[in-house]
Every structure is written in structure tokens, then in C-alpha cells.
Design an enzyme around this catalytic site. Sequence first.
Site, PDB file in Angstrom:
ATOM      1  N   VAL A 161      11.381  -6.691   7.161  1.00 51.83           N
ATOM      2  CA  VAL A 161      12.706  -6.197   6.761  1.00 51.83           C
ATOM      3  C   VAL A 161      13.643  -6.009   7.955  1.00 51.83           C
ATOM      4  O   VAL A 161      14.866  -5.967   7.788  1.00 51.83           O
ATOM      5  CB  VAL A 161      12.646  -4.857   5.966  1.00 51.83           C
ATOM      6  CG1 VAL A 161      12.035  -5.050   4.602  1.00 51.83           C
ATOM      7  CG2 VAL A 161      11.949  -3.769   6.756  1.00 51.83           C
ATOM      8  N   TYR A 215      12.001   8.600  14.541  1.00 53.32           N
ATOM      9  CA  TYR A 215      11.839   8.538  13.082  1.00 53.32           C
ATOM     10  C   TYR A 215      12.871   9.438  12.386  1.00 53.32           C
ATOM     11  O   TYR A 215      13.488   9.053  11.391  1.00 53.32           O
ATOM     12  CB  TYR A 215      10.415   8.982  12.765  1.00 53.32           C
ATOM     13  CG  TYR A 215       9.981   8.941  11.326  1.00 53.32           C
ATOM     14  CD1 TYR A 215       9.682   7.739  10.692  1.00 53.32           C
ATOM     15  CD2 TYR A 215       9.813  10.131  10.602  1.00 53.32           C
ATOM     16  CE1 TYR A 215       9.240   7.711   9.371  1.00 53.32           C
ATOM     17  CE2 TYR A 215       9.371  10.113   9.293  1.00 53.32           C
ATOM     18  CZ  TYR A 215       9.082   8.905   8.678  1.00 53.32           C
ATOM     19  OH  TYR A 215       8.643   8.891   7.374  1.00 53.32           O
ATOM     20  N   LYS A 246      15.715   8.259   9.749  1.00 51.81           N
ATOM     21  CA  LYS A 246      15.785   8.785   8.383  1.00 51.81           C
ATOM     22  C   LYS A 246      17.113   9.511   8.127  1.00 51.81           C
ATOM     23  O   LYS A 246      17.657   9.427   7.014  1.00 51.81           O
ATOM     24  CB  LYS A 246      14.587   9.715   8.104  1.00 51.81           C
ATOM     25  CG  LYS A 246      13.230   8.996   8.119  1.00 51.81           C
ATOM     26  CD  LYS A 246      13.147   7.861   7.113  1.00 51.81           C
ATOM     27  CE  LYS A 246      11.729   7.338   6.910  1.00 51.81           C
ATOM     28  NZ  LYS A 246      11.660   6.212   5.984  1.00 51.81           N
ATOM     29  N   ARG A 249       0.855  -1.203   0.000  1.00 45.50           N
ATOM     30  CA  ARG A 249       0.000   0.000   0.000  1.00 45.50           C
ATOM     31  C   ARG A 249       0.884   1.244   0.000  1.00 45.50           C
ATOM     32  O   ARG A 249       2.113   1.145   0.051  1.00 45.50           O
ATOM     33  CB  ARG A 249      -0.942   0.002   1.215  1.00 45.50           C
ATOM     34  CG  ARG A 249      -0.221  -0.158   2.542  1.00 45.50           C
ATOM     35  CD  ARG A 249      -1.183  -0.552   3.658  1.00 45.50           C
ATOM     36  NE  ARG A 249      -0.468  -0.983   4.854  1.00 45.50           N
ATOM     37  CZ  ARG A 249      -0.077  -0.167   5.832  1.00 45.50           C
ATOM     38  NH1 ARG A 249      -0.357   1.105   5.761  1.00 45.50           N
ATOM     39  NH2 ARG A 249       0.594  -0.626   6.859  1.00 45.50           N
TER      40      ARG A 249
HETATM   41  P1  NAP Z   1       2.292   3.175   4.853  1.00 45.10           P
HETATM   42  O1  NAP Z   1       1.118   3.596   4.039  1.00 45.10           O
HETATM   43  O2  NAP Z   1       2.111   3.012   6.322  1.00 45.10           O
HETATM   44  O3  NAP Z   1       2.862   1.811   4.218  1.00 45.10           O
HETATM   45  C1  NAP Z   1       3.956   1.181   4.812  1.00 45.10           C
HETATM   46  C2  NAP Z   1       4.343  -0.056   4.019  1.00 45.10           C
HETATM   47  O4  NAP Z   1       5.493  -0.636   4.653  1.00 45.10           O
HETATM   48  C3  NAP Z   1       3.271  -1.135   3.983  1.00 45.10           C
HETATM   49  O5  NAP Z   1       3.303  -1.803   2.740  1.00 45.10           O
HETATM   50  C4  NAP Z   1       3.708  -2.098   5.093  1.00 45.10           C
HETATM   51  O6  NAP Z   1       3.292  -3.440   4.885  1.00 45.10           O
HETATM   52  C5  NAP Z   1       5.210  -2.017   4.961  1.00 45.10           C
HETATM   53  N1  NAP Z   1       5.908  -2.407   6.180  1.00 45.10           N
HETATM   54  C6  NAP Z   1       5.766  -1.890   7.415  1.00 45.10           C
HETATM   55  N2  NAP Z   1       6.576  -2.513   8.280  1.00 45.10           N
HETATM   56  C7  NAP Z   1       7.252  -3.458   7.554  1.00 45.10           C
HETATM   57  C8  NAP Z   1       8.231  -4.420   7.880  1.00 45.10           C
HETATM   58  N3  NAP Z   1       8.702  -4.557   9.130  1.00 45.10           N
HETATM   59  N4  NAP Z   1       8.711  -5.230   6.897  1.00 45.10           N
HETATM   60  C9  NAP Z   1       8.245  -5.127   5.626  1.00 45.10           C
HETATM   61  N5  NAP Z   1       7.301  -4.217   5.261  1.00 45.10           N
HETATM   62  C10 NAP Z   1       6.820  -3.405   6.219  1.00 45.10           C
HETATM   63  O7  NAP Z   1       3.512   4.189   4.693  1.00 45.10           O
HETATM   64  P2  NAP Z   1       3.814   5.270   3.529  1.00 45.10           P
HETATM   65  O8  NAP Z   1       3.230   6.541   3.947  1.00 45.10           O
HETATM   66  O9  NAP Z   1       3.490   4.687   2.221  1.00 45.10           O
HETATM   67  O10 NAP Z   1       5.389   5.406   3.710  1.00 45.10           O
HETATM   68  C11 NAP Z   1       6.325   4.713   2.889  1.00 45.10           C
HETATM   69  C12 NAP Z   1       7.719   5.228   3.182  1.00 45.10           C
HETATM   70  O11 NAP Z   1       7.773   6.629   2.915  1.00 45.10           O
HETATM   71  C13 NAP Z   1       8.155   5.042   4.627  1.00 45.10           C
HETATM   72  O12 NAP Z   1       9.531   4.739   4.689  1.00 45.10           O
HETATM   73  C14 NAP Z   1       7.892   6.406   5.220  1.00 45.10           C
HETATM   74  O13 NAP Z   1       8.693   6.649   6.347  1.00 45.10           O
HETATM   75  C15 NAP Z   1       8.256   7.305   4.058  1.00 45.10           C
HETATM   76  N6  NAP Z   1       7.676   8.639   4.121  1.00 45.10           N
HETATM   77  C16 NAP Z   1       6.327   8.822   4.066  1.00 45.10           C
HETATM   78  C17 NAP Z   1       5.817  10.113   4.122  1.00 45.10           C
HETATM   79  C18 NAP Z   1       4.341  10.392   4.027  1.00 45.10           C
HETATM   80  O14 NAP Z   1       3.963  11.574   4.106  1.00 45.10           O
HETATM   81  N7  NAP Z   1       3.486   9.421   3.865  1.00 45.10           N
HETATM   82  C19 NAP Z   1       6.695  11.203   4.256  1.00 45.10           C
HETATM   83  C20 NAP Z   1       8.048  10.972   4.332  1.00 45.10           C
HETATM   84  C21 NAP Z   1       8.537   9.694   4.236  1.00 45.10           C
HETATM   85  P3  NAP Z   1       2.005  -4.029   5.702  1.00 45.10           P
HETATM   86  O15 NAP Z   1       0.816  -3.260   5.259  1.00 45.10           O
HETATM   87  O16 NAP Z   1       1.966  -5.449   5.287  1.00 45.10           O
HETATM   88  O17 NAP Z   1       2.317  -3.804   7.151  1.00 45.10           O
END
Ligand code: NAP
Length: 248
Positions: free
Chosen positions: A65, A156, A160, A16
Amino acid sequence: MFELTGKTAIVTGASRGIGKGIALKLADLGANIAFLHFRDGEKADETVKELEAKGVKVKAYDCNVADFAASEQVVNDIIEEFGEVHILVNNAGIVRDKLMLAMEETDFDAVIAVNLKGTFNMTKHLCQHFKRKRRGRIINIASIVGINGNAGQANYAAAKAGIIAMTKSVAKELGSRNVTANAIAPGFIKTDMTDAMPEKAREAALASIPLKRAGETEDIANTVAFLASDEASYITGEVIKVDGGMAI
Ligand code: NAP
């Protein structure tokens, strides 16, 4: 447009959110996709179907991971199944937001384990393969919080910032083998992660964005596509902010 036909990409956390957007974009460009998820099997199954509809080879792997041995096994399984791997996108991440005074040791350890150690684990297990093949692209999803810090996110932000420093170190180590390593620092992107933020924090974040909108997963995916492409072959050790100007 970039071309990735015949390439294989590993994307972590692609059931997702941003990871799914990245997998869909790389598949649009012709790449075969091996993706990791951890808990949500149903979401992963949906993602597999959407990717398969694009006519590329796809396989989902249920793997934490943060687990060194499990991530080694999954990398070996993927190489056996797909042959050469060309692109690694370390995207899996979690948050456990709390002010320092309230932050528990478990909140700190969990965030470091998934975000920072997870990135180490996957990179460590794939770098010999990349070195042997004399090519590879490592793209790490960091955050602007890893550059500027953020109240309530000491764990966090530290993870990062560590990813950014790891990216630059790996770029220096592997450059002579034609392997690049770059990081993307997203700002505020619409996903489950930001949907879970308190309303007030979300409003404050949105108000601080010069482009006056939240980012879409495609905004990050487009940058990944560029960094994975031949057109980006002379870029390494870079951190690209994709944040609508939030961290200017
Ligand atoms: P998200 O919607 O919460 O999705 C997280 C994804 O990571 C899911 O597919 C989840 O799988 C997987 N995941 C979580 N823990 C895991 C583990 N231990 N091993 C393998 N997979 C794991 O997050 P997102 O917003 O898309 O964020 C993605 C990345 O972008 C992250 O690194 C986040 O820190 C970074 N980021 C996001 C934002 C933002 O505004 N959204 C901003 C800056 C950086 P399951 O569903 O199976 O748990």
C-alpha cells in the site's frame, strides 16, 4: 443485523489479524471482498478459502500500500474485476517501536509510508470512483495512540494522528457526494502485532484496560460493519475508540 449483500469491500492488510477479522465479518453480512496483503502469501491463501466458504466473491491482491503506482494499479484491477466498490477499509499497518533517542530515520519513514501514505494512496485512487457513483464508505483503522501518544511509538503515533486528521479532511471534502469517512481507534487487540510486544509492555497495557481484557479482532470488525452499513449513513468525520476504556 446489518446487511451488505451486493456490496464490494476493499480491505487492506487482511491476510491476518484485525484486517482478516474485518473481511470475515463483512463477508458474513454478504459483501464481496477484495483484500490486499504484502508478504505472507500462505496466510492470504488461507484467508481466501475461509472467505469463499461464506459464499461471496473473494480475491486477494499482493500489493504494497505504500507504493503509489502499485496501489493505483490494484484499485483499477479491483474495479475491473468487481465493478462498483462501495467500502474501503484502510487497515494495513506496521510498527517499528523505539524510543526517540534510538529511533532511526528508516524506522520513521517505514511506519509513515505504510500506515499514513498507504491510507492516502488507497483513498486517493478510489475517491474519484466514489464521487462518480455518489456513494462510498471510507473506514480508516487508526489507534488510540494517535490520540494520546505513546512512549516508544513517536513514528506510529504521528502516522495514526495523521490518519485521523486525513479522515476528517476527506469527510469534509466528499460529504456532498454522499461519501462518508470515519476512523476507528483500537486499543490493545490480540494479534501478531501485540503478541510481538515485550512481556512487560503487554502486561502494563492489559493492566490499564478498565474492561480487564484484551480486545478481539471481532470487536473492531463489528464497528467496521456498523460504519459500513446503511444504519451509519449520517455519521462522518468521526473517530470511534474501541479500546475497553483504555484511553478514557
Ligand atoms: P498485523 O497482525 O501485524 O497484520 C498486519 C496486516 O497488514 C497483514 O495482513 C499484513 O500483510 C498487512 N500489511 C503490512 N504491511 C503492508 C503493506 N505495506 N501493504 C499491504 N499490506 C500490508 O496487525 P494488526 O494488529 O492486525 O493491525 C491492523 C491495523 O490495526 C494496523 O493498522 C494497526 O496499526 C492497527 N491497530 C492495531 C492494534 C492492536 O492492538 N493490534 C491497536 C491499534 C491499532 P502481510 O502479512 O502479507 O505482511
